[in-house]
Design a protein around this motif. Structure first.
Motif, PDB file in Angstrom:
ATOM      1  N   GLU A  93      67.133  10.099 -54.112  1.00  0.00           N
ATOM      2  CA  GLU A  93      66.915   8.907 -54.944  1.00  0.00           C
ATOM      3  C   GLU A  93      65.562   8.870 -55.642  1.00  0.00           C
ATOM      4  O   GLU A  93      65.344   8.060 -56.547  1.00  0.00           O
ATOM      5  CB  GLU A  93      67.111   7.637 -54.102  1.00  0.00           C
ATOM      6  CG  GLU A  93      68.572   7.415 -53.812  1.00  0.00           C
ATOM      7  CD  GLU A  93      68.861   6.186 -52.985  1.00  0.00           C
ATOM      8  OE1 GLU A  93      67.892   5.529 -52.541  1.00  0.00           O
ATOM      9  OE2 GLU A  93      70.051   5.904 -52.795  1.00  0.00           O
ATOM     10  N   ARG A  94      64.662   9.760 -55.247  1.00  0.00           N
ATOM     11  CA  ARG A  94      63.344   9.794 -55.917  1.00  0.00           C
ATOM     12  C   ARG A  94      63.395  10.629 -57.198  1.00  0.00           C
ATOM     13  O   ARG A  94      62.451  10.645 -57.986  1.00  0.00           O
ATOM     14  CB  ARG A  94      62.298  10.429 -54.987  1.00  0.00           C
ATOM     15  CG  ARG A  94      62.085   9.697 -53.682  1.00  0.00           C
ATOM     16  CD  ARG A  94      61.329  10.571 -52.714  1.00  0.00           C
ATOM     17  NE  ARG A  94      62.011  11.851 -52.497  1.00  0.00           N
ATOM     18  CZ  ARG A  94      61.470  12.939 -51.952  1.00  0.00           C
ATOM     19  NH1 ARG A  94      60.206  12.906 -51.566  1.00  0.00           N
ATOM     20  NH2 ARG A  94      62.165  14.052 -51.786  1.00  0.00           N
ATOM     21  N   VAL A  95      64.509  11.359 -57.380  1.00  0.00           N
ATOM     22  CA  VAL A  95      64.611  12.307 -58.497  1.00  0.00           C
ATOM     23  C   VAL A  95      65.576  11.776 -59.562  1.00  0.00           C
ATOM     24  O   VAL A  95      66.740  11.523 -59.285  1.00  0.00           O
ATOM     25  CB  VAL A  95      65.090  13.686 -57.972  1.00  0.00           C
ATOM     26  CG1 VAL A  95      65.354  14.657 -59.111  1.00  0.00           C
ATOM     27  CG2 VAL A  95      64.067  14.258 -57.000  1.00  0.00           C
ATOM     28  N   ASP A  96      65.068  11.609 -60.798  1.00  0.00           N
ATOM     29  CA  ASP A  96      65.905  11.100 -61.896  1.00  0.00           C
ATOM     30  C   ASP A  96      66.395  12.223 -62.801  1.00  0.00           C
ATOM     31  O   ASP A  96      67.370  12.057 -63.522  1.00  0.00           O
ATOM     32  CB  ASP A  96      65.091  10.108 -62.745  1.00  0.00           C
ATOM     33  CG  ASP A  96      64.584   8.971 -61.890  1.00  0.00           C
ATOM     34  OD1 ASP A  96      65.395   8.119 -61.525  1.00  0.00           O
ATOM     35  OD2 ASP A  96      63.384   8.975 -61.549  1.00  0.00           O
ATOM     36  N   GLY A  97      65.661  13.340 -62.803  1.00  0.00           N
ATOM     37  CA  GLY A  97      66.031  14.434 -63.694  1.00  0.00           C
ATOM     38  C   GLY A  97      65.919  15.774 -62.997  1.00  0.00           C
ATOM     39  O   GLY A  97      65.007  15.980 -62.191  1.00  0.00           O
ATOM     40  N   ILE A  98      66.877  16.676 -63.311  1.00  0.00           N
ATOM     41  CA  ILE A  98      66.847  18.036 -62.743  1.00  0.00           C
ATOM     42  C   ILE A  98      66.986  19.011 -63.907  1.00  0.00           C
ATOM     43  O   ILE A  98      67.876  18.847 -64.755  1.00  0.00           O
ATOM     44  CB  ILE A  98      68.020  18.260 -61.763  1.00  0.00           C
ATOM     45  CG1 ILE A  98      68.008  17.195 -60.660  1.00  0.00           C
ATOM     46  CG2 ILE A  98      67.974  19.676 -61.169  1.00  0.00           C
ATOM     47  CD1 ILE A  98      69.285  17.168 -59.820  1.00  0.00           C
ATOM     48  N   LEU A  99      66.105  19.994 -63.919  1.00  0.00           N
ATOM     49  CA  LEU A  99      66.163  20.981 -65.003  1.00  0.00           C
ATOM     50  C   LEU A  99      66.055  22.383 -64.400  1.00  0.00           C
ATOM     51  O   LEU A  99      65.176  22.619 -63.561  1.00  0.00           O
ATOM     52  CB  LEU A  99      64.995  20.710 -65.952  1.00  0.00           C
ATOM     53  CG  LEU A  99      64.801  21.587 -67.170  1.00  0.00           C
ATOM     54  CD1 LEU A  99      64.049  20.794 -68.217  1.00  0.00           C
ATOM     55  CD2 LEU A  99      64.037  22.864 -66.897  1.00  0.00           C
ATOM     56  N   VAL A 100      66.952  23.267 -64.787  1.00  0.00           N
ATOM     57  CA  VAL A 100      66.854  24.662 -64.360  1.00  0.00           C
ATOM     58  C   VAL A 100      66.216  25.423 -65.519  1.00  0.00           C
ATOM     59  O   VAL A 100      66.768  25.454 -66.630  1.00  0.00           O
ATOM     60  CB  VAL A 100      68.251  25.242 -64.030  1.00  0.00           C
ATOM     61  CG1 VAL A 100      68.148  26.726 -63.713  1.00  0.00           C
ATOM     62  CG2 VAL A 100      68.879  24.487 -62.866  1.00  0.00           C
ATOM     63  N   GLN A 101      65.034  25.978 -65.272  1.00  0.00           N
ATOM     64  CA  GLN A 101      64.330  26.689 -66.342  1.00  0.00           C
ATOM     65  C   GLN A 101      65.072  27.984 -66.670  1.00  0.00           C
ATOM     66  O   GLN A 101      65.318  28.821 -65.799  1.00  0.00           O
ATOM     67  CB  GLN A 101      62.887  26.989 -65.891  1.00  0.00           C
ATOM     68  CG  GLN A 101      62.014  27.590 -66.968  1.00  0.00           C
ATOM     69  CD  GLN A 101      61.741  26.639 -68.132  1.00  0.00           C
ATOM     70  OE1 GLN A 101      61.488  25.454 -67.937  1.00  0.00           O
ATOM     71  NE2 GLN A 101      61.815  27.154 -69.347  1.00  0.00           N
ATOM     72  N   LEU A 102      65.442  28.148 -67.939  1.00  0.00           N
ATOM     73  CA  LEU A 102      66.156  29.343 -68.383  1.00  0.00           C
ATOM     74  C   LEU A 102      65.170  30.274 -69.083  1.00  0.00           C
ATOM     75  O   LEU A 102      64.161  29.806 -69.598  1.00  0.00           O
ATOM     76  CB  LEU A 102      67.286  28.946 -69.338  1.00  0.00           C
ATOM     77  CG  LEU A 102      68.329  27.970 -68.743  1.00  0.00           C
ATOM     78  CD1 LEU A 102      69.316  27.542 -69.821  1.00  0.00           C
ATOM     79  CD2 LEU A 102      69.063  28.580 -67.557  1.00  0.00           C
TER      80      LEU A 102
END
Ligand code: NAD
Length: 292
Positions: A93-102
Motif C-alpha cells: 500500500e505504500r507503492v503507487d507506481g511500479i516501473l521495470v527499467q527496459l
C-alpha cells in the motif's frame, strides 16, 4: 539576410514547472492520505544508460516528495523471482507506481513481466489494459514519453487539429502510443518506420514531425517543411570529433533550426518531460487512493 532560427520547445523548463506543481499537490494530499506517494523502479543487470536513467528518476522523486522503493537485481535474476517481487509491490500500500527499467537482459521476457504489474500501478503506461484504454480514448495511465511530447506541444499552444503529423518509429514504447495521442488530438497521422520508402516525401508534408528512431542526424533540413514543429525524441550517445562522449538526437539541430518554427533540443527536450510525466502518473495513482 538574417538566418531564421526555430523557437526552442524547452522541456527542461516545463519539466521543472511540473515538478513544482506536483510538490505542492503532494504537500496538500499528504495529510489526507497519511503517507507520501511511492514509486518502485526495478532494474536488472548493469546497463550504464539504464543506471543513469534510474538515478535521474530517483533524484526527481526525492525533489518532489515521492518515496523511492527502487530495487537493483543481478543480471541473472530469474523471471519467477522478479514476478514475485512485482506481485509483492502490487499489494504494497505504500507503492503507487511500479516501473521495470527496459531493456531487460535477453533471458527475461519483458512483455510477460510487464503483464504482471497491476494496471493501476503501471505508471509507464505499457500494460495492455492501459494501451487498450489509450486506443479506445478512455482515461488511464498514459506512456510517459509520448504524453510528455503532447504536454510540451500544449504548453506552447501548438495547434494539432487538422494538421499533418508524421511519426517516425513504431515501437510500443514511443511511436505507436505517440500516433494514437496525436490522432486523439484530431491530427491526421502518418506513421513511418524502417521499411518506409521515400521517407523525405512523407516528412516534407509534416506540420508536426516527431522522430523516435535512434539514428543520429537522420533528419536533415531537406526533409523538413518550412515552418514545421519538429520533436526529437531520439537519444543517441556519440563520440564527437574531440573524442568526447555526448548525447545527440535524431535531428540535425543546427540546420533544421533554420527551417522549422519550433524544435526540441537534445538533451533538455523530451527526456525531462518523460520523467515529469512519470512523476505525474505516480501522483495520479496516489490521488486515486484518496477517493477509493
Ligand atoms: P526502437 O528501437 O524500439 O524503435 C525504433 C523505431 O525506429 C522502429 O519502430 C523502426 O521501425 C524505426 N526506424 C528504424 N530505422 C528507421 C528509418 N531509417 N526511418 C524511419 N524509421 C526507422 O526504439 P524506441 O524505444 O522507440 O526509441 C526510439 C528512440 O527514442 C531511441 O533513440 C531512444 O533512446 C529514444 N527514447 C527517448 C526517450 C526520452 O525520454 N527522450 C524515451 C524513450 C526512447
Amino acid at each position: 539576410m538574417e538566418t531564421k532560427t526555430a523557437q526552442l520547445l524547452d522541456g527542461k523548463a516545463l519539466g521543472l514547472k511540473i515538478h513544482e506543481q506536483l510538490s505542492t499537490k503532494i504537500a496538500q494530499l499528504k495529510s489526507q492520505v497519511g503517507r507520501t506517494p511511492g514509486l518502485a523502479v526495478l532494474m536488472v543487470g548493469d546497463n550504464p544508460a539504464s543506471a543513469a536513467y534510474v538515478r535521474n528518476k530517483e533524484r526527481a522523486c526525492s525533489k518532489v516528495g515521492i518515496t523511492s522503493f527502487n530495487r537493483h537485481f543481478p543480471g541473472d535474476t530469474s523471471f519467477n523471482e522478479l514476478q514475485k517481487v512485482i506481485h509483492n509491490l502490487n499489494s504494497d500500500e505504500r507503492v503507487d507506481g511500479i516501473l521495470v527499467q527496459l531493456p531487460l537482459p535477453a533471458h527475461l521476457d519483458a512483455v510477460a513481466l510487464l503483464h504482471q504489474i497491476a494496471p493501476e500501478k503501471d505508471v509507464d503506461g505499457l500494460h495492455p489494459l492501459n494501451l487498450g484504454k489509450l486506443l479506445r480514448g478512455e482515461p488511464g495511465l498514459r506512456s510517459c514519453t509520448p504524453a510528455g511530447v503532447m504536454r510540451l506541444l500544449q504548453e506552447y499552444s501548438i495547434p494539432l487539429e487538422g494538421k499533418q503529423a508524421v511519426v517516425l518509429g513504431r515501437s510500443i514504447l514511443v511511436g505507436k502510443p505517440m500516433s494514437m495521442m496525436l490522432l486523439a488530438a484530431n491530427a491526421t497521422v502518418t506513421m513511418a518506420h524502417s521499411r518506409t520508402q521515400n521517407l523525405q516525401d512523407i516528412t516534407k508534408n509534416a506540420d508536426i514531425l516527431v522522430s523516435a528512431v535512434g539514428i543520429p542526424q537522420l533528419i536533415t533540413a531537406q526533409m523538413v517543411k518550412e515552418g514545421a514543429v519538429v520533436v526529437d525524441v531520439g537519444i543517441n550517445r556519440i563520440t564527437d570529433e574531440n573524442g568526447k562522449s555526448r548525447l545527440i538526437g535524431d535531428v540535425r539541430f543546427d540546420e533544421v533550426a533554420t527551417v522549422a518554427d519550433y524544435l526540441t533540443p537534445v538533451p533538455g527536450g523530451i527526456g525531462p518531460m518523460t520523467v515529469a510525466m512519470l512523476l505525474e502518473n505516480t501522483v495520479s495513482s496516489y490521488q486515486l487512493t484518496v477517493n477509493s
